[in-house]
Design an enzyme around this catalytic site. Sequence first.
Site, PDB file in Angstrom:
ATOM      1  N   GLY A   1      39.695  38.143  42.966  1.00 45.08           N
ATOM      2  CA  GLY A   1      39.904  39.588  43.090  1.00 45.08           C
ATOM      3  C   GLY A   1      38.645  40.443  43.195  1.00 45.08           C
TER       4      GLY A   1
ATOM      5  N   ARG B   1      36.363  31.457  33.759  1.00 43.03           N
ATOM      6  CA  ARG B   1      36.709  30.178  33.108  1.00 43.03           C
ATOM      7  C   ARG B   1      36.893  29.062  34.127  1.00 43.03           C
ATOM      8  NH1 ARG B   1      41.774  32.776  30.259  1.00 43.03           N
ATOM      9  NH2 ARG B   1      41.665  33.687  32.338  1.00 43.03           N
ATOM     10  N   ARG B   2      37.253  29.405  35.367  1.00 44.15           N
ATOM     11  CA  ARG B   2      37.593  28.355  36.341  1.00 44.15           C
ATOM     12  C   ARG B   2      36.342  27.831  37.046  1.00 44.15           C
ATOM     13  NH1 ARG B   2      42.654  31.601  38.806  1.00 44.15           N
ATOM     14  NH2 ARG B   2      41.348  33.338  38.140  1.00 44.15           N
TER      15      ARG B   2
ATOM     16  N   SER C   1      40.278  51.652  34.865  1.00 48.20           N
ATOM     17  CA  SER C   1      41.565  51.657  35.578  1.00 48.20           C
ATOM     18  C   SER C   1      42.203  53.039  35.485  1.00 48.20           C
ATOM     19  CB  SER C   1      42.509  50.643  34.941  1.00 48.20           C
ATOM     20  OG  SER C   1      43.816  50.760  35.470  1.00 48.20           O
TER      21      SER C   1
ATOM     22  N   TYR D   1      47.955  47.398  27.429  1.00 48.17           N
ATOM     23  CA  TYR D   1      46.999  47.325  28.543  1.00 48.17           C
ATOM     24  C   TYR D   1      46.353  48.698  28.753  1.00 48.17           C
ATOM     25  CZ  TYR D   1      44.886  46.881  33.119  1.00 48.17           C
ATOM     26  OH  TYR D   1      43.972  46.910  34.158  1.00 48.17           O
TER      27      TYR D   1
ATOM     28  N   VAL E   1      45.223  47.592  43.111  1.00 49.13           N
ATOM     29  CA  VAL E   1      44.403  46.725  43.958  1.00 49.13           C
ATOM     30  C   VAL E   1      45.149  45.393  44.076  1.00 49.13           C
ATOM     31  CG1 VAL E   1      42.109  45.715  44.297  1.00 49.13           C
ATOM     32  CG2 VAL E   1      42.370  47.720  42.798  1.00 49.13           C
TER      33      VAL E   1
ATOM     34  N   GLU F   1      44.926  38.837  42.078  1.00 42.37           N
ATOM     35  CA  GLU F   1      45.817  37.972  41.289  1.00 42.37           C
ATOM     36  C   GLU F   1      46.345  38.704  40.041  1.00 42.37           C
ATOM     37  OE1 GLU F   1      43.762  34.270  40.555  1.00 42.37           O
ATOM     38  OE2 GLU F   1      43.450  33.942  42.695  1.00 42.37           O
ATOM     39  N   PHE F   2      45.957  39.978  39.896  1.00 42.00           N
ATOM     40  CA  PHE F   2      46.271  40.755  38.698  1.00 42.00           C
ATOM     41  C   PHE F   2      47.762  40.725  38.339  1.00 42.00           C
ATOM     42  CE2 PHE F   2      47.497  44.866  36.844  1.00 42.00           C
ATOM     43  CZ  PHE F   2      46.638  44.969  35.763  1.00 42.00           C
TER      44      PHE F   2
HETATM   45  P1  NDP Z   1      42.230  38.955  38.967  1.00 43.40           P
HETATM   46  O1  NDP Z   1      43.292  38.336  38.126  1.00 43.40           O
HETATM   47  O2  NDP Z   1      42.241  38.650  40.418  1.00 43.40           O
HETATM   48  O3  NDP Z   1      40.788  38.605  38.370  1.00 43.40           O
HETATM   49  C1  NDP Z   1      40.537  38.643  36.993  1.00 43.40           C
HETATM   50  C2  NDP Z   1      39.219  37.962  36.680  1.00 43.40           C
HETATM   51  O4  NDP Z   1      38.988  38.067  35.265  1.00 43.40           O
HETATM   52  C3  NDP Z   1      39.225  36.484  37.022  1.00 43.40           C
HETATM   53  O5  NDP Z   1      38.019  36.143  37.651  1.00 43.40           O
HETATM   54  C4  NDP Z   1      39.326  35.801  35.679  1.00 43.40           C
HETATM   55  O6  NDP Z   1      38.603  34.566  35.690  1.00 43.40           O
HETATM   56  C5  NDP Z   1      38.614  36.798  34.761  1.00 43.40           C
HETATM   57  N1  NDP Z   1      39.040  36.622  33.382  1.00 43.40           N
HETATM   58  C6  NDP Z   1      40.251  36.911  32.840  1.00 43.40           C
HETATM   59  N2  NDP Z   1      40.312  36.500  31.559  1.00 43.40           N
HETATM   60  C7  NDP Z   1      39.105  35.938  31.285  1.00 43.40           C
HETATM   61  C8  NDP Z   1      38.554  35.313  30.128  1.00 43.40           C
HETATM   62  N3  NDP Z   1      39.246  35.187  28.998  1.00 43.40           N
HETATM   63  N4  NDP Z   1      37.293  34.851  30.181  1.00 43.40           N
HETATM   64  C9  NDP Z   1      36.575  34.977  31.330  1.00 43.40           C
HETATM   65  N5  NDP Z   1      37.037  35.551  32.448  1.00 43.40           N
HETATM   66  C10 NDP Z   1      38.302  36.014  32.421  1.00 43.40           C
HETATM   67  O7  NDP Z   1      42.373  40.536  38.734  1.00 43.40           O
HETATM   68  P2  NDP Z   1      41.530  41.781  39.279  1.00 43.40           P
HETATM   69  O8  NDP Z   1      40.430  41.366  40.149  1.00 43.40           O
HETATM   70  O9  NDP Z   1      42.506  42.759  39.797  1.00 43.40           O
HETATM   71  O10 NDP Z   1      40.993  42.368  37.901  1.00 43.40           O
HETATM   72  C11 NDP Z   1      39.633  42.608  37.630  1.00 43.40           C
HETATM   73  C12 NDP Z   1      39.507  43.819  36.733  1.00 43.40           C
HETATM   74  O11 NDP Z   1      40.018  44.953  37.405  1.00 43.40           O
HETATM   75  C13 NDP Z   1      40.292  43.739  35.413  1.00 43.40           C
HETATM   76  O12 NDP Z   1      39.483  44.264  34.392  1.00 43.40           O
HETATM   77  C14 NDP Z   1      41.505  44.638  35.665  1.00 43.40           C
HETATM   78  O13 NDP Z   1      41.988  45.187  34.470  1.00 43.40           O
HETATM   79  C15 NDP Z   1      40.864  45.688  36.556  1.00 43.40           C
HETATM   80  N6  NDP Z   1      41.770  46.473  37.373  1.00 43.40           N
HETATM   81  C16 NDP Z   1      42.616  45.872  38.256  1.00 43.40           C
HETATM   82  C17 NDP Z   1      43.469  46.639  39.031  1.00 43.40           C
HETATM   83  C18 NDP Z   1      44.452  46.043  39.961  1.00 43.40           C
HETATM   84  O14 NDP Z   1      45.392  46.750  40.394  1.00 43.40           O
HETATM   85  N7  NDP Z   1      44.304  44.770  40.363  1.00 43.40           N
HETATM   86  C19 NDP Z   1      43.418  48.114  38.969  1.00 43.40           C
HETATM   87  C20 NDP Z   1      42.506  48.638  37.987  1.00 43.40           C
HETATM   88  C21 NDP Z   1      41.703  47.835  37.246  1.00 43.40           C
HETATM   89  P3  NDP Z   1      39.154  33.166  35.095  1.00 43.40           P
HETATM   90  O15 NDP Z   1      40.652  33.236  35.126  1.00 43.40           O
HETATM   91  O16 NDP Z   1      38.567  32.132  36.000  1.00 43.40           O
HETATM   92  O17 NDP Z   1      38.590  33.107  33.728  1.00 43.40           O
HETATM   93  C1  8X3 Z   2      45.673  48.009  36.935  1.00 43.55           C
HETATM   94  C2  8X3 Z   2      46.419  49.114  37.572  1.00 43.55           C
HETATM   95  O1  8X3 Z   2      48.472  50.586  37.359  1.00 43.55           O
HETATM   96  O2  8X3 Z   2      48.780  48.199  37.042  1.00 43.55           O
HETATM   97  O3  8X3 Z   2      44.785  48.476  35.993  1.00 43.55           O
HETATM   98  O4  8X3 Z   2      47.713  49.530  35.355  1.00 43.55           O
HETATM   99  S1  8X3 Z   2      47.913  49.358  36.780  1.00 43.55           S
END
Ligand code: NDP
Ligand code: 8X3
Length: 271
Positions: free
Chosen positions: A31, A52-53, A158, A171, A204, A207-208
């Site tokens: 992401g 972690r991966r 966010s 959250y 966005v 994988e969120f």
């Molecule tokens: P993804 O799930 O695609 O990516 C999340 C990343 O966080 C992965 O690389 C994962 O790596 C890492 N992560 C999660 N838990 C852990 C852990 N315990 N230790 C180390 N790494 C960790 O999601 P996004 O790219 O969307 O999310 C990134 C950020 O953006 C987050 O903080 C999310 O809250 C924020 N965000 C996302 C939005 C959205 O709509 N997608 C909107 C607003 C904010 P791995 O699993 O390999 O450890």
């Molecule tokens: C991620 C966006 O709207 O799902 O932070 O909380 S939302």
Amino acid sequence: MDPRNQFNLRYPRSNKINMTKISLITGATSGIGKACAERFAKEGYNVIITGRREERLQNLKKELENAFNIEVHPLSFDIREREAVEKAVTSLPENWQKVDVLVNNAGLALGLSPIHEGNTDDWDTMIDTNIKGLLYISKQVANLMVKNGLGHIIHIGSIAGRESYANGNVYCATKHAVDGLTKAMRIDLLPHNIKVTQIAPGAVETEFSEVRFKGDKQRAAGVYNGFKPLTGTDIADAVYYAASLPLHVNINDLLIMPMAQANATTIDRRN
Ligand code: NDP
Ligand code: 8X3
């Protein structure tokens, strides 16, 4: 004393200007974090990528080093484990310790339930990752930046840190905490020439949602039905923009939404 003069601000030594810069990006396996790693690498930064991966980190290292002729240092650890975070940062080789930019991106949402039905394990995971993990790595990297006399910390907040929405309780609270910490850290780190920025996105597509709904791909896909969400690259562009500004300019805060999203819950899904 004039409070504007209390910090006796120092500016970077000129011999740093031509050195390759380093960005440390947490959560770079997917992401927004992966897109940030790609963007900083494309701009000539050496990048430290975490998550972690392990296999994904190794693949990304190969990909970025081949494409951009830069160096990548992967660090695999769980950001919830304080000792693992401390060890990862304190054992960085000397040539990787001048971290110019820290992107605090690792984070997640788990579940969507009213408070009385919430899963307390999920609450712990979100709090441990989004707040405590961010704090653990910030403390370690801020220590390096203080020694270097310069740095920039960029938090991925966010829209959920600005508004609370139905069933998003914990959250949303973690992202409100990121908002509060952005402001607090900016004050604490000001005397050390360390900028602190928050980039706060709306929806966005990453994988969120698959993580939030614990692998339910159909439910996750439904989140983005009928409108064009942001991409990781859209957010990486903003992160890099903030990082690329002159020393005297800081973006404190940016809220970035898809055009079709007016606030946390109002989305035009006619497309
Ligand atoms: P993804 O799930 O695609 O990516 C999340 C990343 O966080 C992965 O690389 C994962 O790596 C890492 N992560 C999660 N838990 C852990 C852990 N315990 N230790 C180390 N790494 C960790 O999601 P996004 O790219 O969307 O999310 C990134 C950020 O953006 C987050 O903080 C999310 O809250 C924020 N965000 C996302 C939005 C959205 O709509 N997608 C909107 C607003 C904010 P791995 O699993 O390999 O450890
Ligand atoms: C991620 C966006 O709207 O799902 O932070 O909380 S939302």
